[in-house]
Design a protein around this motif. Structure first.
Motif, short mmCIF file in Angstrom:
data_model
loop_
_atom_site.label_atom_id
_atom_site.label_comp_id
_atom_site.label_asym_id
_atom_site.label_seq_id
_atom_site.Cartn_x
_atom_site.Cartn_y
_atom_site.Cartn_z
N LEU A 79 0.81 -1.22 0.00
CA LEU A 79 0.00 0.00 0.00
C LEU A 79 0.84 1.27 0.00
N GLY A 80 2.15 1.16 0.22
CA GLY A 80 3.05 2.31 0.14
C GLY A 80 2.99 3.25 1.31
N TYR A 81 2.65 2.77 2.51
CA TYR A 81 2.58 3.63 3.69
C TYR A 81 3.99 4.04 4.14
N SER A 82 4.10 5.22 4.71
CA SER A 82 5.34 5.67 5.34
C SER A 82 5.41 5.07 6.75
N PRO A 83 6.58 5.14 7.42
CA PRO A 83 6.66 4.65 8.80
C PRO A 83 5.64 5.32 9.72
N LEU A 84 5.45 6.63 9.58
CA LEU A 84 4.49 7.34 10.42
C LEU A 84 3.07 6.87 10.14
N GLN A 85 2.72 6.72 8.87
CA GLN A 85 1.39 6.23 8.53
C GLN A 85 1.18 4.81 9.05
N THR A 86 2.21 3.99 8.94
CA THR A 86 2.11 2.62 9.44
C THR A 86 1.87 2.60 10.94
N GLY A 87 2.62 3.43 11.66
CA GLY A 87 2.44 3.49 13.10
C GLY A 87 1.05 3.95 13.49
N LEU A 88 0.57 5.01 12.86
CA LEU A 88 -0.75 5.54 13.19
C LEU A 88 -1.86 4.57 12.81
N ALA A 89 -1.61 3.76 11.79
CA ALA A 89 -2.63 2.79 11.36
C ALA A 89 -2.93 1.75 12.43
N TYR A 90 -2.02 1.59 13.40
CA TYR A 90 -2.24 0.62 14.46
C TYR A 90 -3.01 1.19 15.65
N LEU A 91 -3.29 2.47 15.64
CA LEU A 91 -4.02 3.05 16.77
C LEU A 91 -5.35 2.37 17.05
N PRO A 92 -6.18 2.08 16.03
CA PRO A 92 -7.44 1.39 16.33
C PRO A 92 -7.24 0.02 16.97
N LEU A 93 -6.15 -0.66 16.64
CA LEU A 93 -5.88 -1.95 17.26
C LEU A 93 -5.65 -1.77 18.76
N GLY A 94 -4.89 -0.75 19.12
CA GLY A 94 -4.66 -0.48 20.53
C GLY A 94 -5.94 -0.15 21.27
N PHE A 95 -6.79 0.69 20.68
CA PHE A 95 -8.06 1.03 21.32
C PHE A 95 -8.96 -0.19 21.43
N ALA A 96 -8.98 -1.03 20.39
CA ALA A 96 -9.82 -2.23 20.41
C ALA A 96 -9.35 -3.20 21.49
N ILE A 97 -8.03 -3.36 21.63
CA ILE A 97 -7.50 -4.23 22.68
C ILE A 97 -7.88 -3.70 24.05
N GLY A 98 -7.75 -2.38 24.24
CA GLY A 98 -8.12 -1.78 25.51
C GLY A 98 -9.59 -2.02 25.84
N ALA A 99 -10.47 -1.84 24.85
CA ALA A 99 -11.90 -2.09 25.06
C ALA A 99 -12.15 -3.56 25.37
N GLY A 100 -11.45 -4.44 24.66
CA GLY A 100 -11.62 -5.87 24.90
C GLY A 100 -11.16 -6.27 26.29
N ILE A 101 -10.08 -5.67 26.77
CA ILE A 101 -9.59 -5.96 28.12
C ILE A 101 -10.63 -5.58 29.16
N GLY A 102 -11.22 -4.39 28.98
CA GLY A 102 -12.27 -3.97 29.91
C GLY A 102 -13.46 -4.90 29.87
N LEU A 103 -13.84 -5.33 28.67
CA LEU A 103 -14.97 -6.24 28.52
C LEU A 103 -14.67 -7.59 29.14
N GLY A 104 -13.48 -8.13 28.86
CA GLY A 104 -13.11 -9.42 29.41
C GLY A 104 -13.01 -9.40 30.93
N THR A 105 -12.47 -8.31 31.48
CA THR A 105 -12.36 -8.18 32.94
C THR A 105 -13.73 -8.13 33.59
N ALA A 106 -14.68 -7.44 32.94
CA ALA A 106 -16.03 -7.32 33.50
C ALA A 106 -16.81 -8.62 33.40
N LEU A 107 -16.59 -9.38 32.33
CA LEU A 107 -17.40 -10.58 32.10
C LEU A 107 -16.85 -11.83 32.80
N ALA A 108 -15.55 -11.86 33.07
CA ALA A 108 -14.95 -13.07 33.64
C ALA A 108 -15.58 -13.52 34.95
#
Length: 483
Positions: free
Chosen positions: A298-327
């Motif tokens: 896709l031709g992303y730059s290093p900065l674009q590549t790094g920023l593209a992972y932000l949603p993954l971090g937020f999704a993991i954080g939300a999943g952690i909260g969900l898993g902690t609440a449901l366990a």
């Protein structure tokens, strides 16, 4: 810090230890986006550059079990502080590296620091939070920040290398390490296992287990560059397997074994440690190959590549909260199994990418599904890895789990990266364009990762014991009295 009553400072200690774990795991992935700049700055060859990543993984994966037992025997706070000092000094060495050798030595030392400090850190958390519900919540926070450290390494690396220089991805660790060194002695008292007079550390078990793991991790890493039938791969793998067999024989006869074989009698702990191999093989390969897809296709730059992972971090954080609440209500088995299978579905979505894919249409949907379910798995998995663990073995348990994660990551890269390349070459031979062939290779690897996740979920659902309240620790009062 005692085991009889909850320490009122435990949440402050958790915040500090979680931040330390975040920083340490961050350094395992933070170099990935900056590798081309490090290569240009220090003149690495393509093969030599792999040791900037492999040096860390090799040291951490091979020494974690020893680090866990040393923490139990000689004191968790002491080993934690020693690890932090090593990490700070090695970060300075990496940041100031003027030669290739200096960088590689620094990365080996950083991996050693993780092997020393990570089991001690998680062992302290297990002792601080004795209430099962509180422990689940605390382990969810700790595990979540560790996972975010691995994910956000790509983001931070992209930002720092674009705005400053690659050297700051290492220098940024120093002030955090100094803060830990100043605060931990004020908040955490020493804890260690009770040893009878004349007891000796199992040196033979430590030597064979460490050498065996180092050999196996090294062999797996070599498989990324050599065929599985080559001497470069087979010799270390066979030597490592032989050393681990020798370790089992030694442990059966040792009075005070490094790894008591009874530790693996708990089915839940054994299953989660095996499935951690699958989880990390899929997770690390996903982020590694997705980075290559974004930059090479896709031709992303290093900065674009790094920023593209932000949603993954937020999704993991939300999943952690969900898993902690449901366990607590659904149970660790249900949450962990559903998390594995859901993460597999996310990888399957990602495997549908093509050369004309867009970020929002091709990458983001699978990333959000994968991150949410993978995050939900993390607190449950960490809790299962410590299920039924006594005060004597808390750091060992964390060392075993983290070792399996490191080996799983190495195994994933060693198997899936060469598999991707060979699949792409076969596609090119059949007349497919290079870009389309490489993309097909990435997609195939994502599907393999999805299969590993689903398999892990099925094993958890079928083999887990019911994880209820923690059993009474028969050594707790002895340890408290000893202090």
């Amino acid at each position: 810090m005692t085991t009889g009553a909850a320490d009122p400072r435990r949440w402050w200690v958790l915040a500090l230890l979680s931040g330390l774990a975040f920083m340490i795991l961050l350094d395992m992935t933070v170099v990935n986006v900056a590798l081309p700049l490090i290569q240009d700055g220090l003149g690495f060859s393509d093969s030599g550059l792999t040791w900037v990543v492999n040096g860390y993984v090799l040291a951490a994966g091979g020494l974690l079990l020893l680090g866990g037992r040393l923490a139990d025997v000689f004191g968790r706070r002491r080993l934690l502080l020693i690890g932090v000092v090593i990490f700070a000094v090695s970060s300075i060495v990496c940041g100031a590296a003027a030669t290739q050798g200096m960088m590689i030595v620094g990365r080996f030392a950083q991996g050693t620091a993780e092997a020393i400090s990570a089991p001690a850190s998680l062992g302290l958390i297990a002792l601080l939070f004795t209430d099962p519900k509180e422990r689940t919540k605390a382990l969810g926070i700790w595990g979540g920040l560790v996972a975010l450290g691995g994910t956000l390494g790509y983001v931070i690396s992209g930002v720092l290398t674009d705005l400053t220089t690659w050297r700051w991805i290492f220098f940024i660790n120093v002030p955090i390490a100094v803060a830990v060194l100043l605060i931990v002695p004020r908040l955490v008292t020493e804890s260690r296992m009770v040893r009878e007079k004349g007891d000796r550390l199992d040196v033979a078990g430590a030597a064979t287990s460490t050498a065996g793991l180092v050999a196996i991790v090294y062999g797996l890493l070599q498989a990324a560059e050599h065929s599985w039938g080559s001497a470069s791969v087979l010799v270390p793998l066979l030597a490592g397997a032989g050393l681990l067999v020798a370790m089992i024989v030694i442990e059966r006869r040792a009075k005070n074994p490094l790894i008591p074989l009874s530790f693996f009698a708990n089915r839940t702990r054994s299953v989660i440690n095996v499935t951690s191999l699958f989880f990390m093989a899929a997770f690390i390969s996903y982020t590694f190959l997705l980075t290559l897809f974004e930059q090479h296709i896709l031709g992303y730059s290093p900065l674009q590549t790094g920023l593209a992972y932000l949603p993954l971090g937020f999704a993991i954080g939300a999943g952690i909260g969900l898993g902690t609440a449901l366990a607590p209500s659904l149970g660790v088995r249900t949450v962990a199994a559903a998390g594995f299978i859901g993460a597999g579905a996310g990888l399957l979505l990602t495997s549908m990418v093509g050369v004309d894919s867009t970020y929002f249409g091709g990458i983001l949907p699978g990333m959000i599904v994968f991150g949410l379910f993978a995050g939900a798995t993390m607190p449950a998995a960490t809790n299962a890895a410590l299920h039924g663990v006594t005060t004597q073995d808390s750091s060992l348990a964390s060392g075993v789990q983290t070792t399996m994660q490191q080996v799983g990551g190495a195994l994933g890269l060693a198997v899936l990266v060469p598999l991707t390349i060979r699949y792409a070459m076969a596609e090119i031979y059949n007349g497919v364009s290079p870009e389309a062939a490489v993309t097909s290779g990435y997609a195939m690897a994502f599907r393999v990762g999805a299969a590993l996740m689903v398999l892990g979920g099925v094993l958890i659902a079928v083999l887990f014991e019911r994880v209820g309240p923690e059993p009474r620790d028969p050594t707790a009062e002895i340890v408290a009295a000893a202090r």
